[in-house]
Design an enzyme around this catalytic site. Structure first.
Site, PDB file in Angstrom:
ATOM      1  N   CYS A  83      -6.705  -9.472  23.797  1.00 53.71           N
ATOM      2  CA  CYS A  83      -6.098  -8.749  22.679  1.00 53.71           C
ATOM      3  C   CYS A  83      -4.992  -7.816  23.158  1.00 53.71           C
ATOM      4  O   CYS A  83      -4.463  -7.036  22.362  1.00 53.71           O
ATOM      5  CB  CYS A  83      -7.151  -7.962  21.899  1.00 53.71           C
ATOM      6  SG  CYS A  83      -7.972  -6.665  22.870  1.00 53.71           S
TER       7      CYS A  83
ATOM      8  N   CYS B 156      -2.220   0.052   8.873  1.00 53.74           N
ATOM      9  CA  CYS B 156      -1.228  -1.024   8.707  1.00 53.74           C
ATOM     10  C   CYS B 156       0.115  -0.564   9.258  1.00 53.74           C
ATOM     11  O   CYS B 156       0.967  -0.100   8.514  1.00 53.74           O
ATOM     12  CB  CYS B 156      -1.065  -1.387   7.236  1.00 53.74           C
ATOM     13  SG  CYS B 156      -2.459  -2.256   6.521  1.00 53.74           S
TER      14      CYS B 156
ATOM     15  N   CYS C 198      -8.074  -0.493   0.006  1.00 52.36           N
ATOM     16  CA  CYS C 198      -7.329  -1.030   1.138  1.00 52.36           C
ATOM     17  C   CYS C 198      -7.005  -2.495   0.866  1.00 52.36           C
ATOM     18  O   CYS C 198      -7.927  -3.305   0.687  1.00 52.36           O
ATOM     19  CB  CYS C 198      -8.139  -0.905   2.428  1.00 52.36           C
ATOM     20  SG  CYS C 198      -7.345  -1.678   3.865  1.00 52.36           S
TER      21      CYS C 198
ATOM     22  N   ASP D 230     -13.530 -13.251  27.399  1.00 50.31           N
ATOM     23  CA  ASP D 230     -12.928 -12.485  26.303  1.00 50.31           C
ATOM     24  C   ASP D 230     -13.183 -11.006  26.566  1.00 50.31           C
ATOM     25  O   ASP D 230     -14.009 -10.380  25.912  1.00 50.31           O
ATOM     26  CB  ASP D 230     -13.546 -12.927  24.970  1.00 50.31           C
ATOM     27  CG  ASP D 230     -12.900 -12.245  23.769  1.00 50.31           C
ATOM     28  OD1 ASP D 230     -11.848 -11.604  23.947  1.00 50.31           O
ATOM     29  OD2 ASP D 230     -13.467 -12.349  22.664  1.00 50.31           O
TER      30      ASP D 230
ATOM     31  N   GLN E 102     -15.343 -10.332  15.006  1.00 53.42           N
ATOM     32  CA  GLN E 102     -13.966 -10.328  14.552  1.00 53.42           C
ATOM     33  C   GLN E 102     -13.931 -10.061  13.051  1.00 53.42           C
ATOM     34  O   GLN E 102     -14.788 -10.523  12.294  1.00 53.42           O
ATOM     35  CB  GLN E 102     -13.281 -11.652  14.871  1.00 53.42           C
ATOM     36  CG  GLN E 102     -13.096 -11.914  16.353  1.00 53.42           C
ATOM     37  CD  GLN E 102     -12.035 -11.020  16.987  1.00 53.42           C
ATOM     38  OE1 GLN E 102     -11.445 -10.159  16.345  1.00 53.42           O
ATOM     39  NE2 GLN E 102     -11.783 -11.241  18.277  1.00 53.42           N
TER      40      GLN E 102
ATOM     41  N   GLU F   8     -23.286 -10.960  29.302  1.00 52.23           N
ATOM     42  CA  GLU F   8     -22.994  -9.851  28.391  1.00 52.23           C
ATOM     43  C   GLU F   8     -23.726  -8.604  28.862  1.00 52.23           C
ATOM     44  O   GLU F   8     -24.877  -8.682  29.295  1.00 52.23           O
ATOM     45  CB  GLU F   8     -23.405 -10.205  26.956  1.00 52.23           C
ATOM     46  CG  GLU F   8     -23.220  -9.105  25.934  1.00 52.23           C
ATOM     47  CD  GLU F   8     -21.796  -8.566  25.915  1.00 52.23           C
ATOM     48  OE1 GLU F   8     -21.660  -7.319  25.931  1.00 52.23           O
ATOM     49  OE2 GLU F   8     -20.832  -9.363  25.874  1.00 52.23           O
TER      50      GLU F   8
ATOM     51  N   CYS G 186       0.840  -1.198   0.000  1.00 56.73           N
ATOM     52  CA  CYS G 186       0.000   0.000   0.000  1.00 56.73           C
ATOM     53  C   CYS G 186       0.875   1.247   0.000  1.00 56.73           C
ATOM     54  O   CYS G 186       1.798   1.365   0.815  1.00 56.73           O
ATOM     55  CB  CYS G 186      -0.913  -0.010   1.224  1.00 56.73           C
ATOM     56  SG  CYS G 186      -1.986   1.439   1.326  1.00 56.73           S
TER      57      CYS G 186
ATOM     58  N   CYS H 276      -1.024   6.213   6.865  1.00 46.92           N
ATOM     59  CA  CYS H 276      -2.292   5.655   7.336  1.00 46.92           C
ATOM     60  C   CYS H 276      -2.061   4.834   8.600  1.00 46.92           C
ATOM     61  O   CYS H 276      -1.078   4.098   8.710  1.00 46.92           O
ATOM     62  CB  CYS H 276      -2.899   4.796   6.234  1.00 46.92           C
ATOM     63  SG  CYS H 276      -4.421   3.943   6.708  1.00 46.92           S
TER      64      CYS H 276
END
Length: 442
Positions: free
Chosen positions: A396, A92, A161, A370, A271, A324, A83, A89
């Site tokens: 994460c 990435c 993208c 999670d 995801q 939740e 890219c 940007c």
């Protein structure tokens, strides 16, 4: 943090930080020799010339921008990005690194955070390095449609993208035909063939509403995942009016959504890499089976979302209580067949632990959680009270995972950890940690 003096320095880079920068040590003479320095655009193993941008930690750390690579790594880590926006940007941050290097650096970061040898961390790479994202969050400002920049404010205009899969890429192309140049500020979400806009202010809401017919056309033209034409027709594709979604979806601002089926699903968390997500689900099931087959096992799932792991746990025969707090996710979660508890994970876990101690409820044998990037936090105390035989922790963020594993250490030992790379070309990762409750703690 104080501004740097703009001086040029030499930095020997030894790894990547959990962020967009490489990190290493300033070399040469002077008082700053040995100072840890974060270099935007650097790669592990290189010695680079960089310009200081900021100094922090009383002079112990610095940030700098790459000027030139003075000495490449013995085994080159760098590759030519696909890219042209890399470096500008924010989407990435690691596209200048070879994919094998990306995975190795994520493994290193996760191992260091947890205080274990790299060999302890199992690795699952993404099946696709590009063209994997089925979902994207963009911004429309000053007529430009794209991602936030790597540094600073505003929007980097993104014509295409390379991370998007075919349906998402097609949606972006048609969205640009409708939105670029429009005097709107909006959050723009793509979820496969579905798109949604969250706009700011009543005038912008009216302007966005006027675009509804053209937004519907975006979805009509998107190819299906099988490579053929989309199955939607003009009758099947709908624009959801602002007043229909604002209260129902709990959005932060007026919403316009268009797509096939339920276009407002673009606002639900899922995801973004479906193929790697299937491997993540498989890793969670593998860890949960540490006690043996899941059939009949009592599983407490915290931060269950819309049921990403719930469906697989139930399909394996587990009796799942899913917790939740997001009202928008509850309808989808209820369809999974779990017993659903609506509420904050910390409060629900504390209550269930108290009920189990009092003999009013069967104790969960396995907990799957999670949490968001901030980690489990106060939920850890409830997990200690619950004393399930196994905890499967999906994270994460290596730092908050390490903090919570340490918080559980008086009752649990870390029995295994797996890196699952859902986000090639970025520093982001997913980790699945298995914790076993010590016999003397139950």
């Amino acid at each position: 943090m104080v501004p740097g003096d703009g001086a040029e320095v030499l930095v020997a880079l030894d790894g990547m930080a959990f962020g967009p920068e490489a990190v290493g040590t300033q070399v040469g003479g002077g008082a700053a020799a040995g100072r840890r320095t974060f270099v935007l655009g650097g790669a592990p193993g290189e010695t680079v010339r960089a310009r200081l941008r900021a100094v922090r930690g009383g002079g112990a750390h610095a940030q700098a921008d790459l000027l030139a690579v003075e000495q490449a790594a013995a085994a080159p880590a760098r590759t030519e990005p696909r890219c042209p926006l890399v470096g500008r940007c924010g989407g990435c941050q690691w596209q200048h690194l070879r994919y094998g290097v990306q995975v190795a650096q994520k493994r290193r970061l996760l191992a260091r955070a947890l205080g274990v040898a790299e060999a302890v961390v199992a690795v699952t790479a993404s099946p696709r390095q590009f063209g994997y994202r089925s979902r994207a969050r963009l911004h429309l400002e000053d007529g430009a449609l794209g991602y936030r920049p790597l540094r600073g404010g505003g929007v980097v205009d993104v014509e295409a993208c390379p991370l998007l899969d075919e349906p998402a890429a097609a949606a972006l192309a048609r969205l640009r035909a409708v939105l670029v140049g429009q005097p709107l500020r909006a959050e723009v979400l793509i979820a496969g063939p579905d798109v949604a806009l969250r706009v700011e202010g009543s005038a912008a809401a009216r302007a966005a509403q006027a675009l509804a017919p053209r937004l519907v056309d975006v979805s009509v033209s998107v190819p299906g995942r099988g490579g053929g034409a989309g199955t939607g027709t003009g009758a099947a594709v709908r624009a959801v009016a602002i007043e229909d979604t604002q209260a129902e979806r709990g959005a932060r601002g007026p919403v316009l959504a268009a797509g096939q089926g339920d276009p407002a699903r673009a606002f639900h968390f899922e995801q973004a890499n479906p193929e790697a997500n299937a491997l993540l689900v498989a890793a969670v099931l593998e860890a949960a089976r540490d006690l043996g087959p899941l059939a009949g096992r009592r599983v407490l799932e915290l931060y269950a979302g819309a049921g990403n792991f719930t469906r697989a746990l139930i399909a394996a025969g587990a009796a799942v209580t899913a917790v939740e707090s997001d009202p928008a996710a509850l309808p989808a979660l209820a369809l999974c067949g779990a017993h659903v508890e609506a509420g904050e994970a910390a409060a629900v876990t504390a209550r269930l632990a108290a009920q189990a101690r009092a003999g009013n409820r069967g104790r969960a044998e396995i907990v799957v959680l999670d949490p968001p990037r901030s980690g489990a936090g106060p939920t850890v105390q409830g997990l200690l009270g619950l004393a399930a035989a196994r905890i499967v922790y999906v994270s994460c963020d290596p730092a908050t995972l390490a903090r919570d594993v340490q918080g559980l250490a008086r009752q649990y030992e870390l029995a295994g950890v797996r890196l699952v790379d859902l986000f090639p070309q970025t520093y982001h990762l997913e980790a699945v940690a298995l914790l076993r409750c010590r016999a003397d703690a139950r």
